[in-house]
Design an enzyme around this catalytic site. Structure first.
Site, PDB file in Angstrom:
ATOM      1  N   GLU A 188     -11.508  -1.785  -2.968  1.00  0.00           N
ATOM      2  CA  GLU A 188     -10.604  -0.912  -1.765  1.00  0.00           C
ATOM      3  C   GLU A 188      -9.634  -0.319  -2.385  1.00  0.00           C
ATOM      4  OE1 GLU A 188      -9.468  -4.167   0.851  1.00  0.00           O
ATOM      5  OE2 GLU A 188      -7.865  -5.102  -0.496  1.00  0.00           O
ATOM      6  N   ASP A 235       0.717  -1.265  -0.013  1.00  0.00           N
ATOM      7  CA  ASP A 235       0.009   0.026  -0.108  1.00  0.00           C
ATOM      8  C   ASP A 235       0.754   1.233  -0.056  1.00  0.00           C
ATOM      9  OD1 ASP A 235      -2.283  -1.742   0.478  1.00  0.00           O
ATOM     10  OD2 ASP A 235      -2.081  -1.692   2.373  1.00  0.00           O
TER      11      ASP A 235
END
Length: 310
Positions: A203, A35
């Site tokens: 997401e 991420d």
């Protein structure tokens, strides 16, 4: 040639570097990251990652990376209040951006598969100082609401208004306006994208504005399953910040309509967890030449009429 112009513009380098790497940058060094959120300040590149105490990779040229000092040095006492099952220093999906001469880092505390989550905020004037001020809780979620308070993204509109985009699984991606004084959500929550049905795998939202369109990037399908991972980077766009967002074929993003931008390569599979920095897209992918480890990747990114391409 695009690579040469991109690196010079983003890094502010006096000397251009060779353009031989093409659309995907040839990175070296310590590239372990999940991420990634990338930012440059005072001539140094920083990539913030999910992990214990928020790991930070640093680089002088955006190409060779090394492990720096983490942002935090232990748990914040209030984390356990909102997520009782969280008992480690692991921090999820940091998002780092400069706004009004300050650096903001939104991040999440949660546990796998749980809706019991909280988005927190830390700020600093200089990343190099390592001094992050804890601003506390920004947004929480549990099983009484339809969203999951993780994967925060600070978006600044062209009128300097701040917004918080967030969400993972459940009813999908949401957005709140932020109060400029507190940088906490205010007003009505809006839904931007979702994947209805049994598989709600959407997401990692990241919002940009290009060519008078708002372009929403998301990660779809599944990460972190080794060689069985099928994560992908996808997008939808809208003329209005609150939507409706649509895929390239016109399908509504709230009905699962997103267009895949990147589904990986033979070596780097399952790309996702993306963020955009100027004309770059930064993401992790699983390196099949390194036991499918989550690895930092950077590619050039361009837009035409609000539609992105690599």
């Amino acid at each position: 040639m695009l690579f040469t112009k991109t690196l010079a513009a983003v890094a502010g380098l006096a000397t251009l570097v060779p353009a031989a790497m093409g659309k995907m940058w040839n990175l070296t060094g310590d590239l372990t990251c999940h991420d990634p959120s990338i930012i440059q300040q005072d001539g140094t590149w920083y990539t913030f990652c999910s992990g214990p105490n928020v790991p930070i990779l640093t680089s002088k040229d955006g190409l060779k990376w090394s492990q720096g000092k983490p942002a935090f040095n232990g748990q914040k006492q209030w984390w356990h209040k909102y997520v009782p099952a969280h008992n480690t220093t692991f921090v999820w999906a940091p998002d780092v951006r400069e706004y009004n001469n300050k650096v903001y880092m939104y991040y999440a505390i949660s546990t796998a598969g749980s809706q019991q989550s909280v988005i927190g905020l830390a700020t600093t004037d200089k990343i190099s100082s390592g001094n992050w001020k804890d601003e506390g809780m920004i947004l929480t979620s549990n099983n009484t609401v339809g969203y999951n308070a993780i994967d925060a993204n600070l978006f600044i509109d062209t009128d300097n208004s701040p917004y918080l985009v967030f969400g993972s699984y459940w009813t999908g991606i949401k957005i709140y306006a932020l109060d400029k004084a507190t940088m906490k959500p205010t007003g009505k929550i809006h839904a931007l994208a979702a994947r209805p049905g049994t598989d709600k795998a959407i997401e990692g939202p990241f919002l940009v504005k290009r060519d008078d369109f708002y372009t929403l990037f998301v990660s779809i399908d599944h990460c972190c399953r080794g060689y069985d991972s099928n994560y992908k980077i996808a997008y939808a766009r809208s003329k209005n910040i609150f939507g409706p967002y649509q895929a390239l074929n016109g399908t509504a993003a709230l009905e699962g309509g997103v267009t895949v931008l990147d589904k990986g390569t033979k070596r780097f599979i399952a790309p996702g967890g993306q963020s955009v920095y100027k004309d770059l897209i930064v993401y992790h992918a699983q390196d099949t030449e390194n036991n499918a480890a989550n690895t930092l990747c950077i590619s050039d990114l361009s837009f035409k009429n609000g539609w992105p391409s690599l």
